[in-house]
Design an enzyme around this catalytic site. Structure first.
Site, PDB file in Angstrom:
ATOM      1  N   GLY B 149       0.829  -1.197   0.000  1.00 17.20           N
ATOM      2  CA  GLY B 149       0.000   0.000   0.000  1.00 17.20           C
ATOM      3  C   GLY B 149       0.863   1.246   0.000  1.00 17.20           C
ATOM      4  O   GLY B 149       2.057   1.202   0.309  1.00 17.20           O
ATOM      5  N   CYS B 150       0.269   2.370  -0.345  1.00 14.78           N
ATOM      6  CA  CYS B 150       1.040   3.608  -0.459  1.00 14.78           C
ATOM      7  C   CYS B 150       1.510   4.112   0.900  1.00 14.78           C
ATOM      8  O   CYS B 150       2.693   4.403   1.085  1.00 14.78           O
ATOM      9  CB  CYS B 150       0.245   4.679  -1.196  1.00 14.78           C
ATOM     10  SG  CYS B 150      -1.445   4.907  -0.606  1.00 14.78           S
ATOM     11  N   TYR B 151       0.578   4.222   1.862  1.00 11.90           N
ATOM     12  CA  TYR B 151       1.007   4.660   3.193  1.00 11.90           C
ATOM     13  C   TYR B 151       2.052   3.712   3.788  1.00 11.90           C
ATOM     14  O   TYR B 151       3.062   4.170   4.332  1.00 11.90           O
ATOM     15  CB  TYR B 151      -0.194   4.742   4.144  1.00 11.90           C
ATOM     16  CG  TYR B 151      -1.141   5.906   3.923  1.00 11.90           C
ATOM     17  CD1 TYR B 151      -0.684   7.220   3.924  1.00 11.90           C
ATOM     18  CD2 TYR B 151      -2.508   5.700   3.775  1.00 11.90           C
ATOM     19  CE1 TYR B 151      -1.563   8.291   3.771  1.00 11.90           C
ATOM     20  CE2 TYR B 151      -3.390   6.772   3.624  1.00 11.90           C
ATOM     21  CZ  TYR B 151      -2.922   8.062   3.628  1.00 11.90           C
ATOM     22  OH  TYR B 151      -3.784   9.109   3.484  1.00 11.90           O
ATOM     23  N   PRO B 152       1.814   2.387   3.728  1.00 12.92           N
ATOM     24  CA  PRO B 152       2.812   1.459   4.304  1.00 12.92           C
ATOM     25  C   PRO B 152       4.183   1.565   3.642  1.00 12.92           C
ATOM     26  O   PRO B 152       5.211   1.477   4.320  1.00 12.92           O
ATOM     27  CB  PRO B 152       2.182   0.082   4.079  1.00 12.92           C
ATOM     28  CG  PRO B 152       0.704   0.345   4.068  1.00 12.92           C
ATOM     29  CD  PRO B 152       0.573   1.671   3.372  1.00 12.92           C
ATOM     30  N   THR B 153       4.225   1.742   2.325  1.00 11.36           N
ATOM     31  CA  THR B 153       5.532   1.877   1.665  1.00 11.36           C
ATOM     32  C   THR B 153       6.350   2.976   2.330  1.00 11.36           C
ATOM     33  O   THR B 153       7.509   2.779   2.716  1.00 11.36           O
ATOM     34  CB  THR B 153       5.353   2.195   0.163  1.00 11.36           C
ATOM     35  OG1 THR B 153       4.746   1.069  -0.475  1.00 11.36           O
ATOM     36  CG2 THR B 153       6.679   2.511  -0.508  1.00 11.36           C
TER      37      THR B 153
END
Lengths: 340, 340, 340, 340
Positions: B149-153
């Protein structure tokens, strides 16, 4: 205090009406509704109104409207107004309709551009076009006011002096219009997503927009001759505001003489509280009118051509502000009450 | 040339994949489809691709995908990927899934946060989490890559050095995240209208966002202990880009000694082509990573506390760019091919 | 590999040139400089370039430029180019000038609109106007290319077919132009502050903009008769992109017959890689050309009037992209190299 | 009617003061000036005020101020206020200072964070911090009110109930703050250009911002113990509005019991006209407070942690609106006069 109702309080023009009316010295909001949907306090629909108003936004009930209100604003999409206005008028209420339903006297044109049958031709005939700068006297006694469209308000005010004084070639008018997104209302469609509009700019409904016949109708009336403008609207990546850049050819016979166009415009609008004519070489910008009921006009003479630039806030002078201005006129309140 | 397919080409991540792949030196787009809807040339869905590609975006046909492609990107919402991936994997294709369906090994957590049953637990077990900086070796041979996911990256890359080296109090991590609107995909809802987002800023899903368990899972794995972060995402009035401001308490035992945090981060990521560590006192901004696959990290030591700021483009390093980076790794192409 | 230099690398067009050239298959950046200021690595001026280039942006040293470069881009404000170009040309280098200094063959017009003396009339005479769609053959062998202005690029490409085929009344052309803010360069003035431009829209330099004579000059050349357009530029609250809405009257004699205007435009531009003609009833938008070197044109016939809408990215087809297109032509590289 | 003056009428807070005062029922603008520059009608500096006010904005003349005004707003940068306030106070006028000059009682801290000597320590001692919700009684009789900074207004109001009731671990407070660009005033610098801020987002002055000691000072006073917050401000690509996301650890001893935090906050602020506490699970957004003097607060209990989100309009509750609120209190006008 005048008891007013707002039918369609959950859209952008309805929200703006509530905002203005909350500070209006001579009227009070007596009734709010949405056409459908369940009842909900208006401050839950718009948390921004919390601590300012404590009123429920109902599901529409005509009897309630009639019993509680003297004057009603219809902040509805076209077609929806026709269904309701007749009932309110019959009960003796005064109505200010922000939709397009009572603007065009020519039913065929209405039906062509809006794609629906007109179902209230009787009241249509009695409707007064609510552009105070041109029709103030009729508005005073009107029972039904058809509040002008946002693009037409700017275009007609910008062109009225030239057209009324016969200074322009009637087939030469080009209106290049740019509007903020709230002009489209709260339309939930891909084209109005943030990701689609942000950092973009585009034309739409090129020369076929439904506001074009409205502009044509009232300019023609003013000229006493048929006027057909070219009209290209564009979508600006901003919330509110309209700016129109207008190009006209001068008429052959009556060249402007002895005075500048700026002076001529200042004279034409000399007692108007909401029209501001820019000095020579100076032009309107949206920021100056945003959040106000003003209409700023800049005009310049380029030999055979004239360029006019006009700006309004589409939600105020282009909709809800002008509606309250009309209410003020209808009820002999100071015309600027609640609007400065 | 590798033959690749993009399933879900009409969304923002699909569009971005097409954009990258058109300039990729070692692969060609062999198949495009939308899950539903009729066939349409991709250049009609996205006029921006005209003159660059001439390919029809089909309605999904699994047989076609299998016959035309070696590797497939699933640019789909969660749930939709599970239905398709198994078939492609069975046919021997390699799959890079941009949805959340194969990211969380703990099925119960997936089902809680995504509100649906997981229907492909077998492949879930084989899936490799596609964060190259941590799992490059596994990605090389993976048949199914779960693109992060974008936030997790952003969050995991920003915290990995501290967590891996045991420098942070595990219960102290606070992630204040801000994302551009494209992070939500092409969701047609009132909350994503231009008029609602422009000139606004707000938090949403406070401490309950579905990316939070993904962050927790991979940080915990890295720490070898359970980590539970506080995570508050906010919506920025911009199209693309994520910036996260992260606050951690230092751990009691292992204070950083002998070198600065910046030096430590530079060492940790020393051969990474897409990680850029800012100099002391200097911080990332979205503009520097927008349109790129870079992840910029700034870090500073404030006594007991550490503040880390990280920025990525949510559609590139946070989605489609990272997906192509994974493809490059899987096929032994230069890791930056098509991405610099 | 061609060795190229960029003089003025710290402005928006310089930054964009570097960005393009870093991915160009047949050239390498051999020299970067700012006219004044101390030397600084380009990746410190633009942190976005970190990990992509490792080159110092020097204070200008003409000898260095000459020894290191074959072809030089001048990404400078007007006046500044004149001082440098002559020296580079004398040394045998080929020069692509992005300023206005070598665009207008009529020195009096240049001096009127730019307010300075022209000091290099000799090279002015040899300069080729770098609009590939009209002057490709001359560009091939030019030593000095005057890269067109952003507004003129869009306007001339939009009008060339009509003017060349004598289909328009020459005194009737109205260009209503709208540009993103980067068109003004990195000008540090109150009028370009975020707080002044955000949520605003306005016209500026109404019918007196310095790009107007450039449009007039090249349209007149094409027509073989004097053309004087009306030109009103506006400032859009976006970073990049130009859209122009153009209104013309058809000429009396040569009405379009037997084919649509769209067909005529498609034919006129049939081998052009960067010109895209929209289908009937479809119009360009800035989002489709933003970040690309394309020029999108929509055209429609409204009886006596024709409306043309054209869009480009002002920093690419309107400046740096077109400059690299010119470099490609001058050096017989594929014309789209580095640009698709 | 109270005669008021605005010193520094050409900046954003000055402009906003004029806007509010024009609709204030109990005061009139008696004097406007800019510190330097020549005299100019205020409606030429701000064309938006045309038809609303007809007053010259002078070059500052202290004698004029004293002869014409009862109460004066200083809408000036720090340092500039110190030079003027003493003279006005000596003449018996009441002063509301919007700069930072009289906010920090600890001169050493002021001098460290603002980088200048404090030259008016005598009046500093008498100054009352103009946060009505905490210091209403002192404001009533104050001659000199130090109007709070925008970030501190939001932060202190958001934290006051927790800190006053001893519910938070004093060393745990983290304030992640985001502000619109007008918070920086009309600063003409590259970093504030539209092209630099549009589509960007970044942190600045990480944990070293001059508003941090102001927050520390007044929270410490409230707690009776030293509080040191972590404070990271960020720049939002919007014109106005502040939103702060605040993270605190609960204190060990005094866990909240028997009632929710929301109930506790509602009680703490129960008679405050401008504080609105959001319902459980609901959070502030900038749009709801933009253009208003409200401060919206959302709060939620997450086990050991509390998350508070607060929003204000930086130019209203964060500056000019609060200044008028203070004027209302000083002169026993209704506290909301001119502000609802």
């Amino acid at each position: 205090m005048l008891n007013v109702g707002v039918i369609g309080a959950a859209g952008y023009t309805g929200e703006t009406l509530v905002d203005i009316l909350l500070n209006h010295p001579h009227s009070r909001i007596a009734y709010l509704c949405r056409k459908t949907d369940a009842s909900l306090p208006i401050q839950e629909i718009f948390p921004k109104f919390k601590n300012r108003i404590d009123l429920v936004c109902n599901k529409l009930n005509i009897k309630d409207v009639i019993s509680k209100c003297d004057t009603v604003f219809l902040a509805l999409p076209h077609t929806a107004s026709m269904e309701i206005a007749a009932k309110l008028l019959k009960a003796g209420l005064r109505v200010i309709d922000l939709s397009a339903d009572y603007r065009l006297q020519d039913v065929a044109v209405y039906e062509k551009y809006y794609g629906v049958k007109h179902t209230d031709k009787i009241n249509l005939k009695k409707a007064v076009y609510g552009l105070p700068e041109l029709y103030r006297n009729k508005i005073k006694t009107a029972q039904l006011v058809a509040n002008p469209g946002c693009y037409p308000t700017a275009a007609i005010l910008a062109l009225a002096p030239l057209v009324a004084l016969n200074l322009t070639a009637l087939d030469s008018i080009i209106i290049d219009a740019k509007s903020g997104v709230s002009g489209a209302g709260k339309k939930i469609a891909e084209g109005f997503l943030f990701t689609e509009i942000d950092e973009d700019f585009k034309a739409y409904k090129v020369n076929i927009h439904q506001h074009m016949p409205e502009i044509n109708a009232f300019l023609s009336k003013l000229a006493g001759k048929k006027i057909q403008v070219s009209f290209v609207p564009h979508l600006l990546p901003i919330n509110r505001g309209i700016l129109e850049t207008i190009y006209v050819q001068k008429s052959q016979k009556s060249k402007v003489k002895g005075q500048s166009l700026v002076a001529l415009y200042k004279k034409f609008y000399k007692n108007e509280p909401f029209i501001r004519i820019k000095a020579e070489g100076s032009y309107p910008r949206i920021k100056d009118v945003s959040g106000t009921n003003f209409c700023d006009i800049g005009i310049e003479d380029f030999g055979d051509k004239i360029i006019i630039i006009v700006a309004i806030d589409n939600l105020l002078k282009g909709a809800s502000g002008q509606a309250v201005q009309n209410m003020n006129i209808m009820h002999k309140f100071p015309e600027t009450a609640g609007l400065l």
